[in-house]
Design an enzyme around this catalytic site. Structure first.
Site, short mmCIF file in Angstrom:
data_model
loop_
_atom_site.label_atom_id
_atom_site.label_comp_id
_atom_site.label_asym_id
_atom_site.label_seq_id
_atom_site.Cartn_x
_atom_site.Cartn_y
_atom_site.Cartn_z
N ARG A 54 -56.89 89.14 114.13
CA ARG A 54 -56.24 88.00 113.33
C ARG A 54 -57.13 86.88 113.37
O ARG A 54 -57.62 86.39 112.25
CB ARG A 54 -54.98 87.86 113.73
N HIS B 77 -52.30 93.70 104.71
CA HIS B 77 -52.11 92.79 105.69
C HIS B 77 -50.53 92.25 105.70
O HIS B 77 -50.40 91.04 104.94
CB HIS B 77 -53.04 91.48 105.32
N TYR C 85 -49.46 79.27 90.34
CA TYR C 85 -50.30 78.50 89.36
C TYR C 85 -51.82 78.76 89.35
O TYR C 85 -52.31 78.74 88.32
CB TYR C 85 -49.83 77.05 89.63
#
Length: 748
Positions: free
Chosen positions: A32, A78, A122
């Site tokens: 990670r 993931h 968006y």
């Protein structure tokens, strides 16, 4: 009902906690928080880019909603939450955070002042061209290993086949368990130059790499002010870089001036810009300064512009120094170049990172060209079969018409089995028995279309076969020849540099230079003088002309040069030492000067000077090298134009020493004079041109216990005669003999 046995394992609670925490910590570190040294990417970045590649969101196709990318990445590769994936995607698109943005964002992706990106529903994104070409190319050629995803329903690349050193170009930051990584971004062009230099010279030092990589190159610009400490930082992979913002003074109305901050330290990105403005306001409020009249942040999408209006006759230099000292306009960037190397975290220096990248490039390219070679070899097999089939096409048609099944026809083509096949003649049958196509060739023949028998199609097939043979030869050369593969990698790197390199934004200098502007060096002609005791100095050309006779009489070496030039010292140990003319004391004619040992690595106790000349003349000339064991060679002077202060100017055999370095001008012959008074005159044209790293060839065949004492070049103005037993010997009258002969004994 079946009886099931249960086993209770008794263990120490602290041991279970310790083991579980270590497993968790390693998972965070490797899976990670830390980037891989090979592609410079964390798993979340790698998976996001690969998912965009798989979805076909290329640089030349329409943008796609980030929500689609995030959802697909989370579902396939993931499973750690959508926010971490979207944050990684946003950062890869922000030009003020990445030296080389990997994602092309469309919509509100945040600002340098800390405004967050719009929600993923968006915004839209697609891959940048450089990402597609340098990060994701050739994935279909088995260049990197693929591993199962978290639920083993998909395959994902273990690492991306990144062609440029992304870990240095884009840097990295991450907080793991018990460790932190913080790698600054660098200039793409400089890093590529450093990689190429390392490929060409595996023994290159960090100091030499620093000639290519000046230091960090932050997207926000700014000034690095501890240049002298950078070498140690890059050697160890740890340290602190001091960065300042760029401040300009602008003239206003009524004689008033303004300080304009156009570049900020990289660490000031985000909320720290607002904090800086508050800190400046606090300085005014607490009366630490009365010079600032107004503060305005005029920054826009075109860049940073923070304006501090000053009162009339304000002390601008003092105020700039105050801003550096009291605010974050000067800040430190903590460097800890920690990355995952061979599955474990490791702090790496600059050279180590570059070496890892080079090793990875050789591995990726080997896998790529091995795959391409296998494809071309399979193609060649088919092509050769079809070409051969065209030559016996009538026989093949006869076999096909006489066969009862595809398998029967194929068996005949592969093994020459003719039983059960009707032939027009015994000759045809005999010819069919001689056929030995491979299985793949036979299949291709059976599937061949009739239009392939057109003359132009056969010619095209032959041409394609020739191209395939060329490709196979090229791929085999790349796979079997380290030098060829290195050239290919260098060629690709140079292509990437040409297309994607940008000018450096961050200035790298020492702190004093940030306050006081250095005067530009005025170039002038000087004369380098060194006496027989090794004391050196420089004087201007007019002073030398006025004292020419004295200077020539007192000096062992007189070298006209420019003050920006370097002086080359060739010594009997085969070394070349470079001295910057600017380092040599410049002054009056009667000044003593300083020992030459002070300016370079030359040691009068260990070596003797053989030849001295300016680098400007050296690199434009051709030289003859001669040694005590009679070895000679010609070398081009351009080979000695190097950055290192000391290099091996020639390779010497054990027990040998350099006795002569001569610049080629009008000389046509060279004369060897040995300790046993043997002379040999040879043509310089018989001496081969070699590299500086070569030993050379034998110039004179020496007798037992004999050594070359000196070399002369009697075709010029000097060296016409030598004194032997109080008698002058004319060297230019000696008979010219062949190289590698014994020579003749001098007679007094």
């Amino acid at each position: 009902m079946e009886n099931t046995q249960q086993q209770i394992i008794r263990t120490e609670y602290s041991e279970i906690m310790q083991k579980s925490y270590i497993d968790y910590a390693m998972s965070v570190i490797v899976s990670r928080a830390l980037p891989d040294v090979r592609d410079g990417l964390k798993p979340v970045q790698r998976r996001t880019l690969y998912d965009m590649y798989e979805l076909g969101i290329r640089y030349d196709r329409p943008y796609r909603k980030c929500a689609r990318i995030v959802g697909d990445t989370m579902g396939k590769y993931h499973p750690h939450g959508d926010s971490s994936i979207y944050e990684a995607l946003v950062v890869m698109a922000q030009e003020f955070k990445k030296g080389l943005p990997l994602v092309d964002g469309h919509g509100n992706f945040g600002s340098i002042e800390g405004d967050g990106a719009a929600a993923m529903r968006y915004t839209e994104a697609r891959l940048q061209k450089v990402t597609q070409e340098a990060f994701l190319a050739d994935l279909d050629k088995n260049v990197v290993p693929f591993v199962p995803n978290f639920d083993e329903t998909e395959k994902e690349p273990e690492v991306l086949p990144v062609r440029l050193p992304n870990l240095l170009v884009n840097g990295a930051d991450g907080i793991a368990v018990g460790m932190v990584t913080s790698i600054p971004p660098h200039n793409l062009g400089e890093v590529i130059d450093a990689v190429i230099a390392t490929i060409k010279n595996s023994n290159i030092t960090t100091e030499e790499l620093m000639q290519y990589i000046q230091g960090p190159d932050f997207p926000t610009g700014g000034i690095v002010v501890n240049k002298d400490e950078l070498t140690d930082i890059y050697k160890t992979g740890m340290g602190k870089i001091r960065i300042r913002g760029k401040v300009d003074v602008e003239k206003g109305k009524n004689g008033k001036e303004s300080l304009v901050i156009s570049e900020i330290p990289y660490t000031m990105i985000g909320a720290n810009i607002g904090k800086f403005l508050n800190d400046v306001a606090a300085l005014v409020e607490t009366k630490k300064t009365t010079d600032i009249v107004d503060i305005s942040n005029q920054s826009s999408k075109d860049g940073i512009r923070i304006v501090l209006e000053l009162r009339k006759n304000a002390d601008t230099n003092n105020l700039i120094n105050m801003l550096y000292k009291k605010t974050r306009l000067e800040d430190t960037f903590s460097v800890n170049m920690l990355a995952v190397s061979d599955g474990r975290p490791e702090t790496l220096g600059l050279k180590k990172i570059i070496e890892h990248h080079i090793d990875f490039q050789f591995e990726v390219n080997t896998r790529k060209y091995q795959t391409l070679l296998e494809k071309e070899q399979a193609k060649r097999e088919i092509q050769e079969g079809l070409i051969k089939a065209c030559d016996v096409i009538d026989l093949i048609i006869e076999i096909l018409r006489g066969s009862k099944s595809r398998e029967q026809a194929k068996e005949c083509l592969v093994n020459g089995v003719t039983e059960g096949i009707r032939f027009k003649s015994r000759t045809s049958k005999k010819q069919a028995e001689q056929l030995h196509f491979t299985d793949a060739q036979a299949t291709a023949i059976l599937e061949m279309r009739l239009y392939k028998l057109i003359g132009l199609e056969i010619a095209a097939l032959q041409k394609e076969h020739d191209e395939t043979v060329k490709n196979i030869a090229r791929y085999e050369d790349l796979l079997n020849n380290y030098g060829s593969m290195a050239k290919q990698i260098i060629k690709e790197l140079q292509s990437l540099k040409k297309e994607y390199a940008v000018p450096r934004k961050t200035v790298v200098e020492n702190g004093e230079e940030a306050v006081y502007e250095e005067k530009k060096l005025e170039e002038m002609e000087v004369v380098f003088l060194m006496d027989r005791f090794g004391y050196a100095r420089t004087v201007d050309a007019q002073t030398y002309e006025r004292n020419k006779e004295t200077a020539d009489a007192e000096s062992r070496y007189v070298i006209p040069c420019m003050n920006t030039d370097k002086i080359c010292l060739f010594t009997d140990t085969g070394s070349q030492h470079l001295i910057r003319v600017l380092d040599v004391p410049f002054g009056k004619f009667r000044d003593k000067g300083k020992p030459i040992d002070n300016f370079c690595n030359y040691s009068s106790a260990r070596e003797a000077i053989v030849y001295v000349e300016s680098l400007q003349r050296v690199k434009m000339s051709l030289f003859v090298f001669g040694t005590a064991q009679g070895m000679v060679k010609q070398v081009e002077g351009s080979e000695f134009d190097v950055a290192k202060r000391t290099i091996a100017a020639t390779k010497l055999q054990e027990g040998d020493r350099l006795i002569s370095v001569h610049r080629m001008d009008e000389a046509e012959t060279a004369v060897f004079k040995t300790e046993h008074d043997i002379c040999l005159r040879i043509r310089i044209g018989d001496i081969p041109l070699k590299k500086k790293g070569a030993i050379g060839v034998r110039g004179i065949r020496l007798g037992e216990g004999d050594r070359v004492e000196a070399m002369y070049y009697p075709d010029g103005e000097k060296d016409k005669t030598i004194l032997y037993k109080e008698k002058e010997i004319r060297l230019d009258r000696l008979k010219v003999a062949g190289r590698d002969t014994k020579g003749t004994k001098l007679r007094g």
